[in-house]
Design an enzyme around this catalytic site. Structure first.
Site, PDB file in Angstrom:
ATOM      1  N   HIS A   1     -21.839  16.028  71.307  1.00 33.43           N
ATOM      2  CA  HIS A   1     -20.803  15.415  72.151  1.00 33.43           C
ATOM      3  C   HIS A   1     -20.701  13.905  71.976  1.00 33.43           C
ATOM      4  O   HIS A   1     -19.619  13.344  72.094  1.00 33.43           O
ATOM      5  CB  HIS A   1     -21.062  15.725  73.633  1.00 33.43           C
ATOM      6  CG  HIS A   1     -20.783  17.156  73.990  1.00 33.43           C
ATOM      7  ND1 HIS A   1     -20.687  17.602  75.289  1.00 33.43           N
ATOM      8  CD2 HIS A   1     -20.580  18.255  73.206  1.00 33.43           C
ATOM      9  CE1 HIS A   1     -20.430  18.907  75.298  1.00 33.43           C
ATOM     10  NE2 HIS A   1     -20.375  19.323  74.047  1.00 33.43           N
TER      11      HIS A   1
ATOM     12  N   HIS B   1     -14.158  15.450  71.612  1.00 36.41           N
ATOM     13  CA  HIS B   1     -15.191  14.419  71.784  1.00 36.41           C
ATOM     14  C   HIS B   1     -14.891  13.147  70.990  1.00 36.41           C
ATOM     15  O   HIS B   1     -15.448  12.097  71.292  1.00 36.41           O
ATOM     16  CB  HIS B   1     -16.559  14.984  71.391  1.00 36.41           C
ATOM     17  CG  HIS B   1     -16.910  16.216  72.162  1.00 36.41           C
ATOM     18  ND1 HIS B   1     -17.160  16.195  73.516  1.00 36.41           N
ATOM     19  CD2 HIS B   1     -16.991  17.520  71.780  1.00 36.41           C
ATOM     20  CE1 HIS B   1     -17.404  17.427  73.929  1.00 36.41           C
ATOM     21  NE2 HIS B   1     -17.297  18.246  72.902  1.00 36.41           N
TER      22      HIS B   1
END
Ligand code: RB5
Length: 145
Positions: A98, A133
């Protein structure tokens, strides 16, 4: 993959153990110090590894101090660094997937060698997931401008 590693005195012994482990995985290492248990200042080593990553001397960096806090704060002051302090394997995986972290921080007085190796494996073996992300990581990096 080439990995930069550094610690203060509080992280020195764990650094030496992780170097052996990285070597057993066939990963090339650049050691930015420290080289003994003698008391030193963690910002010097956080900065050295972070600058090594940004200069592309190594692809990613690992930093270790007593808690991992001071050295991660120092590393994160270097432009382009996303240093994640992790004490569990899930966070280490997410810090790659992430947050696209390019440095990992560990607290040698917080976790033992076995957990440190598991965290390291999770972090090394996970890749950035991209997609939604990307813009979030870009927003983090924009804060530096
Ligand atoms: C050194 O005693 C200790 O302060 C350092 O290793 C680290 O925990 C700082 O965040």
């Amino acid at each position: 993959m080439k990995i930069g590693i550094g610690s203060d005195h509080g992280g020195y012994e764990l650094k030496e153990k992780l170097k052996k482990y990285l070597d057993s995985r066939g990963i090339e290492i650049i050691d930015y110090g420290t080289n003994s248990n003698e008391s030193v200042d963690y910002p010097d080593f956080g900065k050295a590894v972070a600058e090594g990553v940004m200069a592309e001397e190594c692809e990613r960096g690992i930093v270790i101090c007593g808690t991992g806090i001071g050295i991660s704060i120092a590393a994160n002051k270097v432009k382009g660094i996303r240093c994640a302090l992790c004490s569990d394997t899930y966070s280490a995986k997410m810090a790659r997937e992430h947050n696209d972290s390019n440095m990992l921080a560990l607290g040698a007085r917080v976790i033992g060698e076995g957990l440190a190796i598991s965290i390291l494996d999770s972090w090394l073996d996970s890749e950035f997931a991209g997609d939604r992300h990307i813009k979030r990581v870009e927003k983090i990096m924009k804060i530096e401008e």
